[in-house]
Design a protein around this motif. Structure first.
Motif, PDB file in Angstrom:
ATOM      1  N   MET A   1      21.848  66.354  53.658  1.00 13.08           N
ATOM      2  CA  MET A   1      22.784  65.317  53.215  1.00 13.08           C
ATOM      3  C   MET A   1      23.329  64.571  54.424  1.00 13.08           C
ATOM      4  SD  MET A   1      23.024  65.606  49.872  1.00 13.08           S
ATOM      5  CE  MET A   1      24.614  65.009  49.326  1.00 13.08           C
ATOM      6  N   SER A   2      23.707  63.327  54.189  1.00 10.77           N
ATOM      7  CA  SER A   2      24.144  62.501  55.312  1.00 10.77           C
ATOM      8  C   SER A   2      25.491  61.843  55.008  1.00 10.77           C
ATOM      9  CB  SER A   2      23.102  61.421  55.582  1.00 10.77           C
ATOM     10  OG  SER A   2      22.914  60.650  54.415  1.00 10.77           O
ATOM     11  N   LEU A   3      26.228  61.588  56.067  1.00 12.27           N
ATOM     12  CA  LEU A   3      27.533  60.937  55.944  1.00 12.27           C
ATOM     13  C   LEU A   3      27.612  59.767  56.919  1.00 12.27           C
ATOM     14  CD1 LEU A   3      31.018  62.445  55.542  1.00 12.27           C
ATOM     15  CD2 LEU A   3      30.646  60.908  57.456  1.00 12.27           C
ATOM     16  N   LEU A   4      27.933  58.622  56.366  1.00 13.92           N
ATOM     17  CA  LEU A   4      28.158  57.442  57.199  1.00 13.92           C
ATOM     18  C   LEU A   4      29.647  57.128  57.187  1.00 13.92           C
ATOM     19  CD1 LEU A   4      26.941  55.037  58.840  1.00 13.92           C
ATOM     20  CD2 LEU A   4      26.974  53.747  56.671  1.00 13.92           C
ATOM     21  N   THR A   5      30.168  56.838  58.361  1.00 11.27           N
ATOM     22  CA  THR A   5      31.579  56.434  58.395  1.00 11.27           C
ATOM     23  C   THR A   5      31.726  55.088  59.082  1.00 11.27           C
ATOM     24  OG1 THR A   5      33.824  57.090  58.978  1.00 11.27           O
ATOM     25  CG2 THR A   5      32.126  57.621  60.575  1.00 11.27           C
ATOM     26  N   VAL A   6      32.658  54.304  58.588  1.00 12.59           N
ATOM     27  CA  VAL A   6      33.049  53.089  59.297  1.00 12.59           C
ATOM     28  C   VAL A   6      34.515  53.261  59.688  1.00 12.59           C
ATOM     29  CG1 VAL A   6      33.620  51.895  57.138  1.00 12.59           C
ATOM     30  CG2 VAL A   6      33.255  50.564  59.199  1.00 12.59           C
ATOM     31  N   GLY A   7      34.809  52.881  60.917  1.00  6.08           N
ATOM     32  CA  GLY A   7      36.182  53.038  61.384  1.00  6.08           C
ATOM     33  C   GLY A   7      36.260  52.668  62.847  1.00  6.08           C
ATOM     34  N   THR A   8      37.441  52.857  63.409  1.00  2.00           N
ATOM     35  CA  THR A   8      37.618  52.467  64.810  1.00  2.00           C
ATOM     36  C   THR A   8      37.024  53.496  65.765  1.00  2.00           C
ATOM     37  OG1 THR A   8      39.770  53.568  64.796  1.00  2.00           O
ATOM     38  CG2 THR A   8      39.749  51.217  64.337  1.00  2.00           C
ATOM     39  N   VAL A   9      36.512  52.965  66.873  1.00  2.00           N
ATOM     40  CA  VAL A   9      36.243  53.783  68.056  1.00  2.00           C
ATOM     41  C   VAL A   9      37.118  53.141  69.126  1.00  2.00           C
ATOM     42  CG1 VAL A   9      34.533  54.446  69.792  1.00  2.00           C
ATOM     43  CG2 VAL A   9      33.925  54.446  67.362  1.00  2.00           C
ATOM     44  N   ALA A  10      37.928  53.923  69.774  1.00  2.00           N
ATOM     45  CA  ALA A  10      39.044  53.322  70.517  1.00  2.00           C
ATOM     46  C   ALA A  10      39.352  54.033  71.813  1.00  2.00           C
ATOM     47  CB  ALA A  10      40.296  53.357  69.634  1.00  2.00           C
ATOM     48  N   PHE A  11      40.155  53.349  72.603  1.00  4.07           N
ATOM     49  CA  PHE A  11      40.851  54.004  73.703  1.00  4.07           C
ATOM     50  C   PHE A  11      42.255  54.333  73.209  1.00  4.07           C
ATOM     51  CE2 PHE A  11      38.179  51.337  76.773  1.00  4.07           C
ATOM     52  CZ  PHE A  11      37.366  52.401  77.121  1.00  4.07           C
ATOM     53  N   ASP A  12      42.668  55.570  73.398  1.00  4.96           N
ATOM     54  CA  ASP A  12      44.043  55.957  73.103  1.00  4.96           C
ATOM     55  C   ASP A  12      44.717  56.348  74.411  1.00  4.96           C
ATOM     56  OD1 ASP A  12      43.761  55.622  70.387  1.00  4.96           O
ATOM     57  OD2 ASP A  12      43.561  57.760  69.931  1.00  4.96           O
ATOM     58  N   LYS A  13      45.978  55.966  74.529  1.00  6.08           N
ATOM     59  CA  LYS A  13      46.782  56.470  75.643  1.00  6.08           C
ATOM     60  C   LYS A  13      47.986  57.143  75.009  1.00  6.08           C
ATOM     61  CE  LYS A  13      48.913  55.043  79.954  1.00  6.08           C
ATOM     62  NZ  LYS A  13      49.381  53.909  80.760  1.00  6.08           N
ATOM     63  N   LEU A  14      48.161  58.415  75.296  1.00  2.00           N
ATOM     64  CA  LEU A  14      49.103  59.216  74.532  1.00  2.00           C
ATOM     65  C   LEU A  14      50.166  59.856  75.410  1.00  2.00           C
ATOM     66  CD1 LEU A  14      46.302  61.119  72.598  1.00  2.00           C
ATOM     67  CD2 LEU A  14      47.566  59.121  71.773  1.00  2.00           C
ATOM     68  N   GLU A  15      51.340  59.971  74.838  1.00  3.05           N
ATOM     69  CA  GLU A  15      52.384  60.739  75.511  1.00  3.05           C
ATOM     70  C   GLU A  15      53.049  61.630  74.476  1.00  3.05           C
ATOM     71  OE1 GLU A  15      55.037  58.437  77.971  1.00  3.05           O
ATOM     72  OE2 GLU A  15      56.433  60.127  78.164  1.00  3.05           O
ATOM     73  N   SER A  16      53.164  62.894  74.797  1.00  2.50           N
ATOM     74  CA  SER A  16      53.861  63.831  73.920  1.00  2.50           C
ATOM     75  C   SER A  16      54.790  64.645  74.811  1.00  2.50           C
ATOM     76  CB  SER A  16      52.858  64.724  73.178  1.00  2.50           C
ATOM     77  OG  SER A  16      52.587  65.906  73.898  1.00  2.50           O
ATOM     78  N   PRO A  17      55.672  65.468  74.203  1.00  3.84           N
ATOM     79  CA  PRO A  17      56.564  66.269  75.051  1.00  3.84           C
ATOM     80  C   PRO A  17      55.793  67.170  76.015  1.00  3.84           C
ATOM     81  CG  PRO A  17      57.300  66.324  72.771  1.00  3.84           C
ATOM     82  CD  PRO A  17      55.970  65.643  72.773  1.00  3.84           C
ATOM     83  N   PHE A  18      54.482  67.317  75.778  1.00  4.49           N
ATOM     84  CA  PHE A  18      53.700  68.240  76.605  1.00  4.49           C
ATOM     85  C   PHE A  18      52.955  67.559  77.745  1.00  4.49           C
ATOM     86  CE2 PHE A  18      54.128  70.029  72.355  1.00  4.49           C
ATOM     87  CZ  PHE A  18      54.808  71.176  72.687  1.00  4.49           C
ATOM     88  N   GLY A  19      53.072  66.230  77.821  1.00  5.90           N
ATOM     89  CA  GLY A  19      52.378  65.544  78.900  1.00  5.90           C
ATOM     90  C   GLY A  19      51.906  64.172  78.465  1.00  5.90           C
ATOM     91  N   LYS A  20      51.079  63.557  79.283  1.00  5.82           N
ATOM     92  CA  LYS A  20      50.552  62.253  78.927  1.00  5.82           C
ATOM     93  C   LYS A  20      49.103  62.149  79.363  1.00  5.82           C
ATOM     94  CE  LYS A  20      53.820  60.007  81.358  1.00  5.82           C
ATOM     95  NZ  LYS A  20      54.466  58.839  81.985  1.00  5.82           N
ATOM     96  N   THR A  21      48.429  61.163  78.827  1.00  2.13           N
ATOM     97  CA  THR A  21      47.022  60.975  79.181  1.00  2.13           C
ATOM     98  C   THR A  21      46.828  59.570  79.741  1.00  2.13           C
ATOM     99  OG1 THR A  21      46.370  59.950  77.085  1.00  2.13           O
ATOM    100  CG2 THR A  21      46.365  62.356  77.163  1.00  2.13           C
ATOM    101  N   ASP A  22      45.705  59.371  80.427  1.00  5.04           N
ATOM    102  CA  ASP A  22      45.213  58.013  80.688  1.00  5.04           C
ATOM    103  C   ASP A  22      44.547  57.553  79.401  1.00  5.04           C
ATOM    104  OD1 ASP A  22      46.075  57.796  83.298  1.00  5.04           O
ATOM    105  OD2 ASP A  22      44.323  58.886  84.057  1.00  5.04           O
ATOM    106  N   LYS A  23      43.809  56.462  79.498  1.00  5.62           N
ATOM    107  CA  LYS A  23      43.039  56.025  78.329  1.00  5.62           C
ATOM    108  C   LYS A  23      41.953  57.055  78.041  1.00  5.62           C
ATOM    109  CE  LYS A  23      43.472  50.992  78.584  1.00  5.62           C
ATOM    110  NZ  LYS A  23      42.734  49.711  78.719  1.00  5.62           N
ATOM    111  N   ILE A  24      41.990  57.620  76.843  1.00  3.56           N
ATOM    112  CA  ILE A  24      40.954  58.593  76.481  1.00  3.56           C
ATOM    113  C   ILE A  24      40.271  58.159  75.189  1.00  3.56           C
ATOM    114  CG2 ILE A  24      42.101  60.543  77.631  1.00  3.56           C
ATOM    115  CD1 ILE A  24      43.106  61.427  74.844  1.00  3.56           C
ATOM    116  N   LEU A  25      39.201  58.837  74.859  1.00  5.50           N
ATOM    117  CA  LEU A  25      38.438  58.518  73.646  1.00  5.50           C
ATOM    118  C   LEU A  25      39.274  58.786  72.403  1.00  5.50           C
ATOM    119  CD1 LEU A  25      35.731  57.843  72.223  1.00  5.50           C
ATOM    120  CD2 LEU A  25      35.102  60.257  72.499  1.00  5.50           C
ATOM    121  N   GLY A  26      39.318  57.809  71.503  1.00  8.98           N
ATOM    122  CA  GLY A  26      40.042  57.981  70.254  1.00  8.98           C
ATOM    123  C   GLY A  26      39.400  57.165  69.156  1.00  8.98           C
ATOM    124  N   GLY A  27      40.137  56.934  68.068  1.00  9.65           N
ATOM    125  CA  GLY A  27      39.631  56.130  66.958  1.00  9.65           C
ATOM    126  C   GLY A  27      39.248  56.976  65.762  1.00  9.65           C
ATOM    127  N   ALA A  28      39.504  56.432  64.585  1.00  7.62           N
ATOM    128  CA  ALA A  28      39.261  57.180  63.345  1.00  7.62           C
ATOM    129  C   ALA A  28      37.813  57.620  63.214  1.00  7.62           C
ATOM    130  CB  ALA A  28      39.667  56.322  62.135  1.00  7.62           C
TER     131      ALA A  28
END
Lengths: 307, 307
Positions: free
Chosen positions: B1-28
């Protein structure tokens, strides 16, 4: 098996998006003992009311087999009164009036024939009152369950710490658990609270259900998604009464049985939310309770999965 | 069986109480397809990135067996970028930056060999883009799952109504379900949303789990109470990818199997929350997934009760 509860017996005046009431029967001990008695447990309460407390409510509680030997009636006093208004989401409410009245000088006395109750439920009251009841027991109950609230954390922290050191189960909501532990993660919060005394920690999350923690074990009882929450007053107390009552009835205090108890508590709490005050709880019969329990089973049931 | 998805492929830059990131791979689409592929499902994505999208991320997705034939690369464009900061409770966040970039003119093209995918997952994008992908399918997929958000309800309601009429499952959060239906009760909300098209309605409640509705049936999958939520970014997409992927893998679209699928989705989502971005998901192996599934079983398991 028998269950003794100490807690408020009160007049509540309620307003929700679905209507309003005059002063009706309320109070933690009312809901707790009705839920426990409904499960067929010998149930008694320790509380206080004023001379204004109607015979009709006394008769109602008696008709539900709640032993009122421990209910002090202060003839020239007034019954504790709480008035609240729920917002549209039914999750938040404003307290409009709180009149402590006879509760202000309440000095609980446990009747002699209740000093050996198997299960003791300490409803939300000043920690010194809770401790006073526990001290009057002749034999340490097989299980002591305590409910409390943020108010006592703010103004009677030492007394609260002193009493919870001696209980087996604490039942509080998520916000209170976070305040009590200083931890946002409920898993961490439960661990810290357990270190204060109670081996078992129940964290109530309202419409999101309840979590049961014991050591590293955790169980999640969802709340039933309801067509309409009519009035959530007493849901937490009904939950605690159903939980404690089920354990008293089955005389099994294992973690496995506590899971079942928490589902009984959740099922009864969902019933309480369907009408104002105690109305739906007092009209619940065994068939309706079994139907409700069945809804919980369906809500959580899935067949084995393996990857 | 196969699954096709459409959605974003993105750069995310995140900050949480535990730290922060540079631009990393993200997107739905990244999270959805990684989750689906991890379950052994033939997985493809339709999305767009700019010339700034690093070869390293392309290689990573390929190494996870995600077919990128449908990934358009706009050489002189920039990849969609989102920057967000989580508050201390990890439940709320502020969006600091949203740069649509190449997403602004995205016109999805389904590769020929994906026009007969068994399951189609429409990630959160403009409803016209979602509809455009559905129209390109040669055969109606066995299952179409749609994710959306309040933003589209506010600014593209008609287009959203047009596409959800043609999907089987909608996956949204509780706040969105309430906005979409105008009902506070999630049971009523689900019924109204189902009347808009999707036979099955999933309402995600973040740390409180998810509800699955179909007709009058309802199932509650709790979220695992976690020691620490490190970064919830992508949890909802991982959930949707795990859900859809499990159904594609098993080729069984019954309500009973959807219950299992929702637990797979929840288990994978809990993994995503443990590290920044896709890190913990991309390192998950079968043993760790089974251990996590087992935690869910324990969390929900109780022996039969009867009153």
């Amino acid at each position: 098996m028998s269950l003794l509860t100490v807690g408020t017996v009160a007049f509540d005046k309620l307003e929700s998006p679905f209507g309003k009431t005059d002063k009706i029967l309320g109070g933690a001990a009312t809901y707790i003992s009705m839920a426990s008695s409904l499960l067929g447990v010998e149930t008694g309460l320790v509380s206080v009311v004023g001379g204004d407390f109607p015979e009709e409510y006394i008769d109602l509680l008696k008709s539900k087999n709640v032993d009122l030997a421990g209910l002090e009636i202060v003839a020239d006093g007034k019954t504790f009164f709480w008035e609240g208004k729920y917002h549209n989401d039914l999750n938040t409410r404003d307290t409009l009036t709180t009149e402590l009245n006879v509760l202000e000088t309440f000095n609980p006395v446990v009747p002699q024939n209740w000093k050996n109750a198997d299960v003791l439920m300490l409803g939300n009251l000043h920690p010194l009152v809770q401790a006073g009841v526990l001290e009057q027991m002749e034999n340490r109950p097989k299980l002591v369950v305590l409910d409390t609230m943020n108010f006592w954390m703010d103004c009677a922290w030492e007394e609260l710490m002193a009493v919870i050191k001696n209980v087996d189960v604490i039942s509080i909501n998520d916000e209170e658990a976070r305040q009590m532990s200083g931890e946002y993660s409920l898993r961490k919060a439960a661990r810290k609270i357990a270190a204060m005394g109670p081996k078992t920690v129940i964290i109530k999350k309202g419409e999101h259900g309840a979590l049961l923690f014991q050591g590293e074990q955790v169980f999640y009882a969802p709340a039933l998604p309801m067509e309409e929450v009519f009035d959530p007053t007493g849901a937490g107390d009904t939950f605690a009464g159903g939980f404690s009552g089920y354990l008293a009835k089955t005389n099994d205090f294992s973690f496995e049985n506590m899971k079942r108890a928490i589902i009984f508590g959740s099922a009864l709490a969902s019933v309480t939310c369907e009408k104002f005050g105690t109305e739906s709880l007092q009209n619940l019969d065994v068939d309706a309770l079994n139907a409700r329990l069945n809804e919980f089973r369906e809500l959580m049931r899935f067949e084995q999965i393996e990857f």
